[in-house]
Design a protein around this motif. Structure first.
Motif, PDB file in Angstrom:
ATOM      1  N   VAL A 110     113.963  62.206 -14.541  1.00 66.63           N
ATOM      2  CA  VAL A 110     113.210  62.881 -15.589  1.00 66.63           C
ATOM      3  C   VAL A 110     113.841  64.246 -15.860  1.00 66.63           C
ATOM      4  O   VAL A 110     114.246  64.938 -14.917  1.00 66.63           O
ATOM      5  CB  VAL A 110     111.727  63.027 -15.191  1.00 66.63           C
ATOM      6  CG1 VAL A 110     111.576  63.814 -13.906  1.00 66.63           C
ATOM      7  CG2 VAL A 110     110.916  63.670 -16.297  1.00 66.63           C
ATOM      8  N   PRO A 111     113.975  64.654 -17.134  1.00 68.10           N
ATOM      9  CA  PRO A 111     114.565  65.964 -17.446  1.00 68.10           C
ATOM     10  C   PRO A 111     113.775  67.098 -16.779  1.00 68.10           C
ATOM     11  O   PRO A 111     112.544  67.039 -16.663  1.00 68.10           O
ATOM     12  CB  PRO A 111     114.462  66.049 -18.971  1.00 68.10           C
ATOM     13  CG  PRO A 111     114.342  64.638 -19.422  1.00 68.10           C
ATOM     14  CD  PRO A 111     113.625  63.905 -18.344  1.00 68.10           C
ATOM     15  N   ALA A 112     114.489  68.109 -16.360  1.00 62.09           N
ATOM     16  CA  ALA A 112     113.865  69.223 -15.626  1.00 62.09           C
ATOM     17  C   ALA A 112     112.766  69.898 -16.432  1.00 62.09           C
ATOM     18  O   ALA A 112     111.741  70.318 -15.887  1.00 62.09           O
ATOM     19  CB  ALA A 112     114.932  70.234 -15.232  1.00 62.09           C
ATOM     20  N   SER A 113     112.956  69.993 -17.764  1.00 62.50           N
ATOM     21  CA  SER A 113     111.966  70.681 -18.596  1.00 62.50           C
ATOM     22  C   SER A 113     110.630  69.948 -18.616  1.00 62.50           C
ATOM     23  O   SER A 113     109.573  70.536 -18.832  1.00 62.50           O
ATOM     24  CB  SER A 113     112.488  70.819 -20.031  1.00 62.50           C
ATOM     25  OG  SER A 113     112.708  69.545 -20.603  1.00 62.50           O
ATOM     26  N   VAL A 114     110.666  68.622 -18.398  1.00 64.85           N
ATOM     27  CA  VAL A 114     109.443  67.826 -18.355  1.00 64.85           C
ATOM     28  C   VAL A 114     108.980  67.627 -16.917  1.00 64.85           C
ATOM     29  O   VAL A 114     107.802  67.738 -16.598  1.00 64.85           O
ATOM     30  CB  VAL A 114     109.664  66.455 -19.033  1.00 64.85           C
ATOM     31  CG1 VAL A 114     108.402  65.598 -18.935  1.00 64.85           C
ATOM     32  CG2 VAL A 114     110.068  66.645 -20.482  1.00 64.85           C
ATOM     33  N   HIS A 154     103.794  64.789 -15.522  1.00 66.51           N
ATOM     34  CA  HIS A 154     104.381  64.175 -16.714  1.00 66.51           C
ATOM     35  C   HIS A 154     104.131  62.668 -16.700  1.00 66.51           C
ATOM     36  O   HIS A 154     103.674  62.102 -15.715  1.00 66.51           O
ATOM     37  CB  HIS A 154     105.885  64.448 -16.767  1.00 66.51           C
ATOM     38  CG  HIS A 154     106.628  63.952 -15.566  1.00 66.51           C
ATOM     39  ND1 HIS A 154     106.752  64.694 -14.418  1.00 66.51           N
ATOM     40  CD2 HIS A 154     107.278  62.782 -15.324  1.00 66.51           C
ATOM     41  CE1 HIS A 154     107.449  64.015 -13.518  1.00 66.51           C
ATOM     42  NE2 HIS A 154     107.772  62.844 -14.045  1.00 66.51           N
ATOM     43  N   TYR A 155     104.459  62.034 -17.842  1.00 65.15           N
ATOM     44  CA  TYR A 155     104.293  60.595 -18.010  1.00 65.15           C
ATOM     45  C   TYR A 155     105.599  59.961 -18.463  1.00 65.15           C
ATOM     46  O   TYR A 155     106.389  60.584 -19.187  1.00 65.15           O
ATOM     47  CB  TYR A 155     103.223  60.282 -19.060  1.00 65.15           C
ATOM     48  CG  TYR A 155     101.835  60.759 -18.715  1.00 65.15           C
ATOM     49  CD1 TYR A 155     101.135  60.221 -17.641  1.00 65.15           C
ATOM     50  CD2 TYR A 155     101.208  61.742 -19.478  1.00 65.15           C
ATOM     51  CE1 TYR A 155      99.855  60.646 -17.326  1.00 65.15           C
ATOM     52  CE2 TYR A 155      99.930  62.174 -19.177  1.00 65.15           C
ATOM     53  CZ  TYR A 155      99.263  61.636 -18.104  1.00 65.15           C
ATOM     54  OH  TYR A 155      97.997  62.074 -17.790  1.00 65.15           O
ATOM     55  N   LEU A 156     105.801  58.723 -18.052  1.00 63.58           N
ATOM     56  CA  LEU A 156     106.845  57.861 -18.602  1.00 63.58           C
ATOM     57  C   LEU A 156     106.206  57.084 -19.742  1.00 63.58           C
ATOM     58  O   LEU A 156     105.270  56.304 -19.522  1.00 63.58           O
ATOM     59  CB  LEU A 156     107.368  56.914 -17.519  1.00 63.58           C
ATOM     60  CG  LEU A 156     108.318  55.804 -17.969  1.00 63.58           C
ATOM     61  CD1 LEU A 156     109.628  56.381 -18.488  1.00 63.58           C
ATOM     62  CD2 LEU A 156     108.579  54.824 -16.823  1.00 63.58           C
ATOM     63  N   ASN A 161     101.221  66.855 -25.907  1.00 64.43           N
ATOM     64  CA  ASN A 161     101.594  67.391 -27.220  1.00 64.43           C
ATOM     65  C   ASN A 161     103.083  67.718 -27.291  1.00 64.43           C
ATOM     66  O   ASN A 161     103.547  68.266 -28.284  1.00 64.43           O
ATOM     67  CB  ASN A 161     100.750  68.621 -27.560  1.00 64.43           C
ATOM     68  CG  ASN A 161     101.000  69.777 -26.603  1.00 64.43           C
ATOM     69  OD1 ASN A 161     101.538  69.586 -25.516  1.00 64.43           O
ATOM     70  ND2 ASN A 161     100.607  70.975 -27.003  1.00 64.43           N
ATOM     71  N   GLU A 162     103.810  67.405 -26.223  1.00 64.23           N
ATOM     72  CA  GLU A 162     105.257  67.573 -26.203  1.00 64.23           C
ATOM     73  C   GLU A 162     105.902  66.307 -25.667  1.00 64.23           C
ATOM     74  O   GLU A 162     105.377  65.688 -24.730  1.00 64.23           O
ATOM     75  CB  GLU A 162     105.663  68.758 -25.315  1.00 64.23           C
ATOM     76  CG  GLU A 162     105.175  70.099 -25.815  1.00 64.23           C
ATOM     77  CD  GLU A 162     105.632  71.245 -24.920  1.00 64.23           C
ATOM     78  OE1 GLU A 162     106.826  71.297 -24.580  1.00 64.23           O
ATOM     79  OE2 GLU A 162     104.778  72.060 -24.530  1.00 64.23           O
ATOM     80  N   LEU A 163     107.033  65.920 -26.256  1.00 63.44           N
ATOM     81  CA  LEU A 163     107.704  64.693 -25.863  1.00 63.44           C
ATOM     82  C   LEU A 163     109.207  64.909 -25.839  1.00 63.44           C
ATOM     83  O   LEU A 163     109.760  65.583 -26.713  1.00 63.44           O
ATOM     84  CB  LEU A 163     107.335  63.564 -26.828  1.00 63.44           C
ATOM     85  CG  LEU A 163     107.951  62.188 -26.571  1.00 63.44           C
ATOM     86  CD1 LEU A 163     106.913  61.094 -26.803  1.00 63.44           C
ATOM     87  CD2 LEU A 163     109.155  61.952 -27.478  1.00 63.44           C
ATOM     88  N   ASP A 199     113.772  66.624 -28.712  1.00 64.94           N
ATOM     89  CA  ASP A 199     112.436  67.109 -28.347  1.00 64.94           C
ATOM     90  C   ASP A 199     111.493  67.031 -29.545  1.00 64.94           C
ATOM     91  O   ASP A 199     111.889  67.297 -30.683  1.00 64.94           O
ATOM     92  CB  ASP A 199     112.499  68.558 -27.860  1.00 64.94           C
ATOM     93  CG  ASP A 199     113.166  68.675 -26.495  1.00 64.94           C
ATOM     94  OD1 ASP A 199     112.837  67.858 -25.626  1.00 64.94           O
ATOM     95  OD2 ASP A 199     114.010  69.567 -26.318  1.00 64.94           O
ATOM     96  N   MET A 200     110.241  66.641 -29.292  1.00 65.93           N
ATOM     97  CA  MET A 200     109.209  66.596 -30.324  1.00 65.93           C
ATOM     98  C   MET A 200     107.992  67.361 -29.817  1.00 65.93           C
ATOM     99  O   MET A 200     107.629  67.261 -28.644  1.00 65.93           O
ATOM    100  CB  MET A 200     108.792  65.155 -30.633  1.00 65.93           C
ATOM    101  CG  MET A 200     109.925  64.230 -31.011  1.00 65.93           C
ATOM    102  SD  MET A 200     109.334  62.541 -31.288  1.00 65.93           S
ATOM    103  CE  MET A 200     110.837  61.616 -31.018  1.00 65.93           C
ATOM    104  N   THR A 201     107.357  68.100 -30.725  1.00 63.77           N
ATOM    105  CA  THR A 201     106.165  68.866 -30.379  1.00 63.77           C
ATOM    106  C   THR A 201     105.148  68.765 -31.508  1.00 63.77           C
ATOM    107  O   THR A 201     105.514  68.810 -32.686  1.00 63.77           O
ATOM    108  CB  THR A 201     106.501  70.352 -30.140  1.00 63.77           C
ATOM    109  OG1 THR A 201     107.479  70.453 -29.114  1.00 63.77           O
ATOM    110  CG2 THR A 201     105.273  71.129 -29.726  1.00 63.77           C
TER     111      THR A 201
END
Length: 597
Positions: A139-143, A148-150, A171-173, A193-195
């Motif tokens: 999983v990316p460090a920022s997430v 977090h969820y898969l 609210n962030e993906l 990234d999506m927000t």
């Protein structure tokens, strides 16, 4: 599937194109390289109610994957991706399974509730050629720095995999593309990234990406800058636009995308199939179903052949459902086969009509006379992104009530409903139990102003989230409703699961005021002025019997007289004999409510 007492879980073999098989036994993943080969055990740490490999735990199956599988074969069949769910820190839910034995059994499984520990998920890839090679798709460090969820897993090639990760708040993906590197035996990351600034990502969980024909990119349905769901390329380029919404991407070929939307006439309750040709400048759009049997077919989808030369048109209403096989190579889309054998309607259907920019739908009794007064039943769901007013044909309890009991059955899509843009849908973000409840009361008042509704005989009913809204409406003390029926209702959001509840309400510590104000139990004293039927299954693994038990306790505390019906060892759907029984029981309750005696 679950066994009858929810204690044991099995998974049928998951096949890939190369005739390999993957299956889960006792929470561990196994692979067979051929039907006759010996099974190879891939994982060995599986443990009941603790570690699950290749199958999701309860909350992921229900709220994220909508599937009991968590394994994905690569296109060539060399690699198998699988998820591991660690529920060690997740608290358990327990309820009695009465069965037929002398002593009841107890069903126990992990069920995370708002603000409590979630399952920890990891994604791994197994190499069927080098069986000792299992790599983690990190999983990316920022997430991954927090909970977090898969969300989704999609293979592109045997060396490329796309994964969507979400932060717990949803609210962030992060849309992450991983390429396998032989050097170092690792997966190299590329990202998008999506927000969401106004609510949550997606309609429910994030939509699955659709692979482009050249396998060099993806298309995905996501909100545009104006808050409407449209097709975007993974690079962020918008493919469609307008004050309407794309529902699904149905097929992608070399220069064409086929999709369903409510674009035609901008009717939120309608669905049609479109194709957009990307090679043209600007891209050209054609509706494939807008004028096909238009009187009968206004809610359409399609299933395309491999190269999109043919498609099955699925018409779901407003007339009787119709399925036709059509030639997509022909400009007239010639019908190759259809099933137009059924004709006739049970009762007159008044289709959705715009009123104050929101939509409602009514099922009217045969021989409807607007100069007469009819009892009215509001059929409600009203959950986030729901839609009750649409052009689908239905033949169910509403048709019975209208045709036999001469009851008008109406549904209304207020604030929080879907397919009309994020502004409307996200209006109930962090405040469930407010606007969607108020709007059902307002709609009932508007219906009485039409002149043919008996103001003294108005009822409301709903199941699940609809049962929650029904209870909140009756507890509002509006004086509009005489009675109501709530089946398997939520009573308090603290009791429901993390993924669903926190998507819309965040964690309790972040939104304490609305968690307190959105409970049915706090409105118990207002039920003295209405007739209330509370229904629940004792083995509901989704909305637990705890919810109805707390409503009952609150009503008793306030000395409210009400009716209740439980269904022994029945889950959220009340299947089998309970299903016929509950509708018969509610019909009798409604007859007593609407009686003039």
């Amino acid at each position: 599937f679950w066994s009858s007492n929810n204690r044991y879980r099995y998974l049928s073999p998951y096949l890939c194109s190369s005739h390999m098989q993957a299956f889960v036994w006792e929470n561990d993943v196994y692979v067979k390289t051929s039907p006759t080969a010996k099974a190879i055990q891939v994982t060995s740490n599986g443990k009941h109610n603790n570690i699950l490999n290749g199958i999701p735990d309860w909350v992921y199956e229900e709220e994220m994957f909508s599937s009991y599988e968590a394994m994905w074969w690569s296109p060539g069949g060399r690699y198998l991706a699988y998820a591991e769910f660690n529920d060690t820190l997740v608290q358990n839910i327990e309820y009695s399974w009465y069965g037929k034995e002398q002593y009841p059994d107890t069903v126990i499984f992990p069920y995370p509730k708002p603000g409590t520990p979630n399952p920890v998920v990891k994604l791994f890839v197994y190499d069927t050629v080098n069986i000792s090679n299992i790599t983690e798709v990190v999983v990316p460090a920022s997430v991954g720095a927090g909970d977090h969820y898969l969300a989704t897993v999609t293979w592109v090639t045997d060396e490329r995999i796309a994964v969507q990760w979400q932060k717990r708040r949803q609210n962030e993906l992060r849309f992450q593309i991983y390429d396998f590197s032989i050097v170092g035996n690792t997966w190299i990351e590329n990202k998008l990234d999506m927000t969401s600034k106004t609510g949550w990502i997606g309609r429910f969980s994030p939509s699955n990406p659709t692979l482009s024909a050249d396998k060099d990119g993806f298309y995905i349905v996501m909100s545009d800058n104006n808050g409407y769901k449209h097709i975007h390329h993974v690079t962020g380029v918008t493919v469609t636009s307008g004050t309407w919404e794309v529902i699904d991407i149905l097929k992608v070929t070399s220069n064409t995308i086929y999709y369903s939307s409510n674009q035609y006439g901008h009717k939120p309750g309608g669905r049609n199939v479109y194709k957009i040709t990307l090679g043209a400048t600007p891209p050209t759009t054609q509706c494939l179903t807008c004028t096909l049997n238009e009187d009968r077919c206004q809610y359409n989808s399609a299933y395309f052949s491999h190269d999109a030369s043919f498609f099955r048109m699925d018409c779901s209403g407003p007339g009787l459902p119709l399925y036709t096989l059509r030639d997509n190579r022909d400009a007239e889309m010639q019908v190759l086969e259809d099933n137009m054998a059924l004709e006739g309607l049970l009762s007159e259907i008044h289709m959705p009509t715009m009123r104050r920019d929101l939509w409602y739908q009514m099922t009217l009794p045969p021989g409807f006379d607007k100069s007469k007064k009819y009892p009215l039943l509001i059929d409600v769901y009203a959950g986030p992104c729901s839609q009750k007013a649409d052009y689908r044909y239905r033949l169910g309890w509403a048709a019975y009530l209208a045709s036999t009991e001469k009851v008008i059955v109406a549904s209304f899509d207020g604030r929080g409903s879907g397919y009309q843009g994020d502004k409307l849908m996200h209006s109930i973000y962090r405040r469930l139990g407010t606007y969607e409840v108020e709007d059902q009361i307002t709609a009932a008042k508007e219906f009485t102003n039409m002149g043919f509704v008996d103001k003294g005989r108005i009822a409301i009913w709903g199941w699940s989230y609809g049962g929650y809204v029904t209870s909140m409406v009756l507890g509002a003390g509006s004086g509009v409703f005489k009675c109501g029926m709530a089946v398997a209702p939520v009573s308090k959001w603290d009791y429901y699961d993390t993924i669903y509840t926190e998507r819309y309400m965040n964690q309790p510590s972040e939104n304490l005021e609305f968690y307190k104000n959105s409970t049915v139990t706090a409105r118990a004293k207002n039920f003295k002025s209405v007739q209330y039927l509370l229904v629940h299954g004792t083995a509901d693994d989704n909305v637990h019997f705890q919810q109805a038990a707390q409503i009952s306790a609150a009503l008793v505390e306030e000395q409210v007289d009400f009716e209740a019906m439980w269904y022994t060892d029945k889950d959220h759907g009340l299947d089998g004999s309970a299903n016929q029984h509950v509708y018969t029981h509610m019909s009798h309750f409604l007859q007593r409510c609407f009686s003039n005696e």
